[in-house]
Write a protein that holds these residues in place. Sequence first.
Motif, PDB file in Angstrom:
ATOM      1  N   LEU A  72       0.843  -1.197   0.000  1.00 61.50           N
ATOM      2  CA  LEU A  72       0.000   0.000   0.000  1.00 61.50           C
ATOM      3  C   LEU A  72       0.882   1.253   0.000  1.00 61.50           C
ATOM      4  CD1 LEU A  72      -3.092   0.689   2.288  1.00 61.50           C
ATOM      5  CD2 LEU A  72      -1.328   2.398   1.979  1.00 61.50           C
ATOM      6  N   GLY A  73       1.822   1.314   0.951  1.00 66.72           N
ATOM      7  CA  GLY A  73       2.686   2.484   1.032  1.00 66.72           C
ATOM      8  C   GLY A  73       3.550   2.666  -0.197  1.00 66.72           C
ATOM      9  N   LEU A  74       4.127   1.564  -0.697  1.00 70.02           N
ATOM     10  CA  LEU A  74       5.009   1.664  -1.861  1.00 70.02           C
ATOM     11  C   LEU A  74       4.247   2.065  -3.119  1.00 70.02           C
ATOM     12  CD1 LEU A  74       7.327  -1.464  -1.364  1.00 70.02           C
ATOM     13  CD2 LEU A  74       7.912   0.953  -1.051  1.00 70.02           C
ATOM     14  N   SER A  75       3.091   1.430  -3.358  1.00 65.11           N
ATOM     15  CA  SER A  75       2.341   1.736  -4.578  1.00 65.11           C
ATOM     16  C   SER A  75       1.766   3.147  -4.528  1.00 65.11           C
ATOM     17  CB  SER A  75       1.220   0.717  -4.789  1.00 65.11           C
ATOM     18  OG  SER A  75       0.309   0.707  -3.708  1.00 65.11           O
ATOM     19  N   ALA A  76       1.365   3.610  -3.336  1.00 62.69           N
ATOM     20  CA  ALA A  76       0.867   4.982  -3.217  1.00 62.69           C
ATOM     21  C   ALA A  76       1.984   5.981  -3.477  1.00 62.69           C
ATOM     22  CB  ALA A  76       0.264   5.203  -1.828  1.00 62.69           C
ATOM     23  N   ALA A  77       3.182   5.691  -2.958  1.00 58.33           N
ATOM     24  CA  ALA A  77       4.304   6.606  -3.140  1.00 58.33           C
ATOM     25  C   ALA A  77       4.811   6.610  -4.579  1.00 58.33           C
ATOM     26  CB  ALA A  77       5.439   6.235  -2.187  1.00 58.33           C
ATOM     27  N   VAL A  78       4.976   5.409  -5.142  1.00 56.45           N
ATOM     28  CA  VAL A  78       5.537   5.298  -6.498  1.00 56.45           C
ATOM     29  C   VAL A  78       4.497   5.638  -7.552  1.00 56.45           C
ATOM     30  CG1 VAL A  78       6.545   3.685  -8.166  1.00 56.45           C
ATOM     31  CG2 VAL A  78       7.244   3.594  -5.766  1.00 56.45           C
ATOM     32  N   GLY A  79       3.232   5.243  -7.318  1.00 55.22           N
ATOM     33  CA  GLY A  79       2.204   5.422  -8.340  1.00 55.22           C
ATOM     34  C   GLY A  79       1.432   6.719  -8.249  1.00 55.22           C
ATOM     35  N   GLY A  80       1.755   7.573  -7.273  1.00 58.90           N
ATOM     36  CA  GLY A  80       0.996   8.805  -7.099  1.00 58.90           C
ATOM     37  C   GLY A  80       1.015   9.702  -8.316  1.00 58.90           C
ATOM     38  N   THR A  81       2.182   9.882  -8.914  1.00 59.81           N
ATOM     39  CA  THR A  81       2.285  10.735 -10.099  1.00 59.81           C
ATOM     40  C   THR A  81       1.531  10.126 -11.271  1.00 59.81           C
ATOM     41  OG1 THR A  81       4.457  11.495  -9.331  1.00 59.81           O
ATOM     42  CG2 THR A  81       3.903  11.879 -11.652  1.00 59.81           C
ATOM     43  N   TRP A  82       1.586   8.799 -11.419  1.00 61.74           N
ATOM     44  CA  TRP A  82       0.834   8.128 -12.491  1.00 61.74           C
ATOM     45  C   TRP A  82      -0.667   8.353 -12.310  1.00 61.74           C
ATOM     46  CZ3 TRP A  82      -2.955   4.389 -12.442  1.00 61.74           C
ATOM     47  CH2 TRP A  82      -3.274   3.803 -13.666  1.00 61.74           C
ATOM     48  N   VAL A  83      -1.137   8.290 -11.077  1.00 60.64           N
ATOM     49  CA  VAL A  83      -2.557   8.524 -10.797  1.00 60.64           C
ATOM     50  C   VAL A  83      -2.948   9.931 -11.227  1.00 60.64           C
ATOM     51  CG1 VAL A  83      -4.261   8.779  -8.955  1.00 60.64           C
ATOM     52  CG2 VAL A  83      -2.702   6.836  -8.932  1.00 60.64           C
ATOM     53  N   VAL A 386      -1.705  16.991  -5.750  1.00 62.42           N
ATOM     54  CA  VAL A 386      -1.920  16.663  -4.342  1.00 62.42           C
ATOM     55  C   VAL A 386      -2.047  15.156  -4.122  1.00 62.42           C
ATOM     56  CG1 VAL A 386      -4.444  16.901  -4.435  1.00 62.42           C
ATOM     57  CG2 VAL A 386      -3.244  17.312  -2.279  1.00 62.42           C
ATOM     58  N   GLY A 387      -2.588  14.425  -5.101  1.00 67.03           N
ATOM     59  CA  GLY A 387      -2.678  12.979  -4.965  1.00 67.03           C
ATOM     60  C   GLY A 387      -1.314  12.326  -4.913  1.00 67.03           C
ATOM     61  N   ALA A 388      -0.401  12.804  -5.744  1.00 70.81           N
ATOM     62  CA  ALA A 388       0.954  12.261  -5.755  1.00 70.81           C
ATOM     63  C   ALA A 388       1.688  12.605  -4.465  1.00 70.81           C
ATOM     64  CB  ALA A 388       1.722  12.800  -6.958  1.00 70.81           C
ATOM     65  N   VAL A 389       1.510  13.828  -3.969  1.00 73.54           N
ATOM     66  CA  VAL A 389       2.133  14.216  -2.703  1.00 73.54           C
ATOM     67  C   VAL A 389       1.572  13.361  -1.567  1.00 73.54           C
ATOM     68  CG1 VAL A 389       2.561  16.116  -1.107  1.00 73.54           C
ATOM     69  CG2 VAL A 389       2.434  16.577  -3.557  1.00 73.54           C
ATOM     70  N   HIS A 390       0.261  13.134  -1.593  1.00 70.83           N
ATOM     71  CA  HIS A 390      -0.380  12.296  -0.578  1.00 70.83           C
ATOM     72  C   HIS A 390       0.208  10.883  -0.593  1.00 70.83           C
ATOM     73  CE1 HIS A 390      -4.345  10.381   1.038  1.00 70.83           C
ATOM     74  NE2 HIS A 390      -3.541  10.682   2.031  1.00 70.83           N
ATOM     75  N   GLY A 391       0.419  10.345  -1.776  1.00 69.30           N
ATOM     76  CA  GLY A 391       0.997   9.012  -1.886  1.00 69.30           C
ATOM     77  C   GLY A 391       2.359   8.921  -1.235  1.00 69.30           C
ATOM     78  N   ARG A 392       3.187   9.935  -1.449  1.00 73.64           N
ATOM     79  CA  ARG A 392       4.514   9.938  -0.836  1.00 73.64           C
ATOM     80  C   ARG A 392       4.425  10.089   0.686  1.00 73.64           C
ATOM     81  NH1 ARG A 392       4.844  11.234  -5.968  1.00 73.64           N
ATOM     82  NH2 ARG A 392       6.807  11.214  -7.147  1.00 73.64           N
ATOM     83  N   LEU A 393       3.464  10.871   1.155  1.00 77.63           N
ATOM     84  CA  LEU A 393       3.333  11.084   2.587  1.00 77.63           C
ATOM     85  C   LEU A 393       2.881   9.822   3.308  1.00 77.63           C
ATOM     86  CD1 LEU A 393       3.509  13.717   4.482  1.00 77.63           C
ATOM     87  CD2 LEU A 393       1.035  13.475   4.605  1.00 77.63           C
ATOM     88  N   LEU A 394       2.179   8.936   2.608  1.00 74.41           N
ATOM     89  CA  LEU A 394       1.662   7.723   3.248  1.00 74.41           C
ATOM     90  C   LEU A 394       2.759   6.756   3.667  1.00 74.41           C
ATOM     91  CD1 LEU A 394      -1.600   6.916   1.252  1.00 74.41           C
ATOM     92  CD2 LEU A 394      -1.373   7.926   3.514  1.00 74.41           C
TER      93      LEU A 394
END
Length: 516
Positions: A72-83, A386-394
């Motif tokens: 969850l943490g890795l995919s949110a951080a790595v995939g945030g920009t793709w989202v 903001v979604g990509a930043v949120h992913g990295r923060l998770l």
Amino acid sequence: MTRLSVSALLDRERSVAPPGYSRWLIPPAALAVHLSIGQAYATSVYKNSLVAHFDVGQTEIGLVFSIAIVMLGLSAAVGGTWVERNGPRKAMLVSAVCWSTGFLVGALGIGTGQLWLLYLGYGVIGGIGLGIGYISPVSTLIKWFPDRPGLATGLAIMGFGGGALIATPVSDQLMGLYDPAYDSGAAGSVASGGALVALFATLGVGYLLLMSMGVLLIRVPPDGWSPAGFDPAAVRRAPLITTASVSARNAVRTPQFWLLWTVLFCNVTAGIGLLEHASPLIQDFFRDDGASAVTAVAAGGFVGMLSLFNMAGRFAWSTASDRIGRKPVYLVYLGAGAVCYALLATAGGTSTVLFVALACVILSFYGGGFATVPAYLRDLFGTYQVGAVHGRLLTAWSAAGIAGPLIVNGYLDAEGEPGTLTQAAYQAPLFTMVGVLAVGFTANLLIRPVAARFHEPAAPPEPAAGTAGAAAPAPGRPPGSGGRRTALLVSWAVVAALLGYAVVRVAMTAARLFTG
């Protein structure tokens, strides 16, 4: 449907809302996803059955959940920009497919007795669906609700807490349906392997259908859109809130990002440390001469109350942050949370009512911290990525998920055997959490507006108040007002029924705390 039309349906540019599209269709779309992936916190209901089926220890089965949370943490951080680049519709579909596939591959692993397939399915593939699904609706909600971002994100992330409350009784009932010999009320009763296969297959298909509702409903607002009556100038005047844009790449270079990372880490560490030990905690606090005044059934009611306050806090506190501000509400989470922990350590054992009240307030702060952080990020870094930043923060969540239990377990292991501990054994870990929250409180105090050097040189144009903007045509014929009204009623009815079921079940369980 041709490949071109399918691709067009998922394309960000083709998912722009048509004129007159109700923004209140977006929260149930987000809830459809979060109510599904929130099942991750209900894995304990079938854990013992998996242990018996694979004939392994608790650690080997617990690793399935750990892998899923790490992914969850890795995919949110790595995939945030793709989202952000591909839009919420494509991201939510990827999440739905991964989450559903994770259950189906897991079912195959259970059926064939291959534990590694359960790791791969639910852990890795399902974990990717968890991360992408968690962040995919966030930036879209914030863009639709610039006037009430806390309310919007609180509604969605409340679903993540509610998902476990729904999945726990549903999974229990399904296992009983597929294996009549299984009795959740009987100590040591476990479901058969065939029942577990059927359970995972049912959940996989069911969640795919529910999440597909979100995929169909989700839209992005047209360029230049803003809600009627919204005044962007009021946003500029509010402290800490920016109308500039900061990319995800630049955001992680700011001190504000790492201060907020510390804030989230401290808040989650404190909350998850209590949540992980909830049932033995209340029994040990009221133990005298080896026997606890709180039965296992009553302790289960306590866990249910904590879950309910965790869910409710996500909506209530996040909504309140729209009025009092994100920085002040985190001062409440961390400052009042530290006071509650200190009272729990010193006076919690004097009264069951006091103990339960303090713990429920702490868990409401825990849930509120999760739900408020996307709006806090929007205030500091704008809506651009903001979604990509949120992913990295998770990643703070992933780190706290390790730190919180380690702190509590480390102290308790040194105090004695489970089932023999008393209130005194918990004072050191509880006061440690006071210190952790003090660190987060200090970090929150240090947060200031982001320096202009981190802003994007060409920020998106400021929307004019009350404008609707020009919407690109959606694929196919856009629904009329009657169709939209029906979709609005049906989508809210679905999520309201699911959440209502969760609240009723928790209330029934929690009543046992006071009735025995």
